[in-house]
Every structure is written in C-alpha cells, then in structure tokens.
Design a protein around this motif. Structure first.
Motif, mmCIF file in Angstrom:
data_model
loop_
_atom_site.group_PDB
_atom_site.id
_atom_site.type_symbol
_atom_site.label_atom_id
_atom_site.label_comp_id
_atom_site.label_asym_id
_atom_site.label_seq_id
_atom_site.Cartn_x
_atom_site.Cartn_y
_atom_site.Cartn_z
ATOM 1 N N ASP A 169 2.794 -7.640 3.752
ATOM 2 C CA ASP A 169 2.405 -6.446 4.035
ATOM 3 C C ASP A 169 3.043 -5.330 3.929
ATOM 4 O O ASP A 169 2.699 -4.175 3.566
ATOM 5 C CB ASP A 169 1.775 -6.721 5.327
ATOM 6 N N GLU A 170 4.364 -5.329 4.426
ATOM 7 C CA GLU A 170 5.234 -4.295 4.463
ATOM 8 C C GLU A 170 5.520 -3.860 3.140
ATOM 9 O O GLU A 170 5.707 -2.635 2.847
ATOM 10 C CB GLU A 170 6.545 -4.676 5.102
ATOM 11 N N VAL A 171 5.782 -4.616 2.125
ATOM 12 C CA VAL A 171 6.005 -4.289 0.600
ATOM 13 C C VAL A 171 4.993 -3.492 -0.014
ATOM 14 O O VAL A 171 5.247 -2.484 -0.787
ATOM 15 C CB VAL A 171 6.629 -5.483 -0.164
ATOM 16 N N GLU A 193 3.801 2.138 -2.390
ATOM 17 C CA GLU A 193 2.761 3.184 -2.451
ATOM 18 C C GLU A 193 3.653 4.308 -2.351
ATOM 19 O O GLU A 193 3.379 5.306 -2.938
ATOM 20 C CB GLU A 193 1.706 3.269 -1.406
ATOM 21 N N LYS A 194 4.700 4.269 -1.399
ATOM 22 C CA LYS A 194 5.684 5.386 -1.184
ATOM 23 C C LYS A 194 6.578 5.845 -2.249
ATOM 24 O O LYS A 194 7.168 6.785 -2.722
ATOM 25 C CB LYS A 194 6.279 5.487 0.062
ATOM 26 N N GLU A 195 7.377 4.515 -2.488
ATOM 27 C CA GLU A 195 8.323 4.342 -3.381
ATOM 28 C C GLU A 195 8.455 3.154 -4.150
ATOM 29 O O GLU A 195 8.891 1.862 -3.827
ATOM 30 C CB GLU A 195 9.818 4.543 -2.657
ATOM 31 N N PRO A 196 7.861 2.991 -5.291
ATOM 32 C CA PRO A 196 7.836 1.913 -6.299
ATOM 33 C C PRO A 196 9.126 1.347 -6.464
ATOM 34 O O PRO A 196 10.010 2.146 -6.897
ATOM 35 C CB PRO A 196 7.162 2.304 -7.682
ATOM 36 N N MET A 222 9.500 -9.518 -9.588
ATOM 37 C CA MET A 222 8.440 -8.951 -9.918
ATOM 38 C C MET A 222 8.982 -7.120 -10.525
ATOM 39 O O MET A 222 9.692 -6.811 -9.843
ATOM 40 C CB MET A 222 7.447 -8.848 -8.800
ATOM 41 N N ASP A 223 7.754 -6.682 -11.163
ATOM 42 C CA ASP A 223 7.839 -5.382 -11.440
ATOM 43 C C ASP A 223 7.364 -4.467 -10.069
ATOM 44 O O ASP A 223 6.658 -5.036 -9.369
ATOM 45 C CB ASP A 223 7.302 -5.098 -12.918
ATOM 46 N N GLU A 224 7.246 -3.249 -10.641
ATOM 47 C CA GLU A 224 6.890 -2.191 -9.519
ATOM 48 C C GLU A 224 5.127 -2.475 -9.383
ATOM 49 O O GLU A 224 4.594 -1.978 -8.568
ATOM 50 C CB GLU A 224 6.958 -0.692 -9.996
#
Length: 176
Positions: free
Chosen positions: A30-32, A37-40, A133-135
């Motif tokens: 959930d945190e990730v 959303e703010k910093e990929p 994983m990517d952004e």
C-alpha cells in the motif's frame, strides 16, 4: 585501562545500534503505491519465507551492508514479502491471497498467490527471490538465490540505472 575496557564493551553496541536504525526502508504494498504517485522509482521485492536459511543470511549480511542499504534506499522502494504469509495484497488491480495458509502449521506453509504471480523463474519458485520492477510495476526480472553484497550491487545498478534497456546481463557483466 578502565576507559579502554569501557570502549571495548560499549563500541560494538554502538555499531549494532547504527546497523539496526540505519537499515533498508522496507515498506508495504500500500505504501509503495502511494509513494509511486509522488516519486516514481524502481521497486525491489524481497520474496522470503520464515523458515528459509539463505533468506535469513541475506537479511543479516547483504541487506545490512551499508553500501547496499544506501543504494537501495536511494534508488528503490523496497518491499519485504512473506511468500507463505496469510495477508491479502492488492497489486495492479488484482487481490492476491494464500488460500492454503494454515495458521496452526509450523515451518513451510501454503504459497501465496502473489508469489506465484511475480517470483517464478522457468516455472520454479525458490527462496530468496528478489523481484525487480520498473516504475509502472512491470516485472523486470525475478532473481533467485542468495547474493553477497558484492554480488548484488551489479544487479541493483543494472536495473536502477536502466542498463537493461541497452544491454543484456551478459553484455553488462562481460569483462572489458
């Protein structure tokens, strides 16, 4: 002499405290999603089990190494995921769970559906597995096995610095 004895007894506890408080910033699924959303950033998922010896060794050595800790914290969002845990996880719009989890069972337990979705290599699941994983949460590669700090650093840089976009792993690791 008393001062020397005090330092010898007290100094190791300072080092221990620094390692414990300055470790990898492990976060939840959930945190990730909120942080992305703010910093990929790239995502690194440590898929482990409670009974896995190499998982414990990697946690106590590789994931405690100052250079590894700093690199991961600066370049990745890191998630620790119990491959046989009981919790539900929603990932990319799908909710995954462990239907075969048995709270009364000691040792090995049922495999979580998310483990099956992100961690197999050639159809096989092994522990530990680090999933990169990517952004956009696209799986770049699951990498199975225990890695020492000097072995994991090239893997971390390969993905974090987007080398994988221009070179194969073999080209990247080939001696100059």
């Amino acid at each position: 002499m008393k001062k020397l004895l005090f330092l010898l007894l007290f100094f190791p506890s300072l080092i221990y405290a620094q390692n414990k408080t300055g470790g990898i910033n492990w976060i939840s699924w959930d945190e990730v999603e909120a942080k992305m959303e703010k910093e990929p950033r790239k995502v690194m998922v440590d898929v482990y089990t409670d009974w896995c010896g190499p998982c414990k060794m990697m946690n106590n050595t590789t994931f405690s190494d100052p250079q590894v800790v700093q690199y991961i914290n600066e370049n990745y969002y890191a998630i620790k995921f119990n491959a046989e845990g009981s919790g539900e996880v929603t990932f990319r719009g799908t909710t995954y769970k462990n239907e075969t989890y048995d709270a009364n069972k000691a040792g090995r337990n049922g495999t979580h559906d998310l483990t099956r979705a992100i961690a197999p290599v050639n159809g096989r699941i092994a522990y530990p597995t680090i999933v990169y994983m990517d952004e956009d949460f696209g799986i770049l590669s699951p990498v199975q096995g225990f890695y020492k700090p000097e072995q994991i650093m090239p893997i971390l840089t390969f993905f974090a610095e987007n080398v994988y976009k221009d070179k194969t792993w073999e080209e990247y690791t080939k001696a100059p």
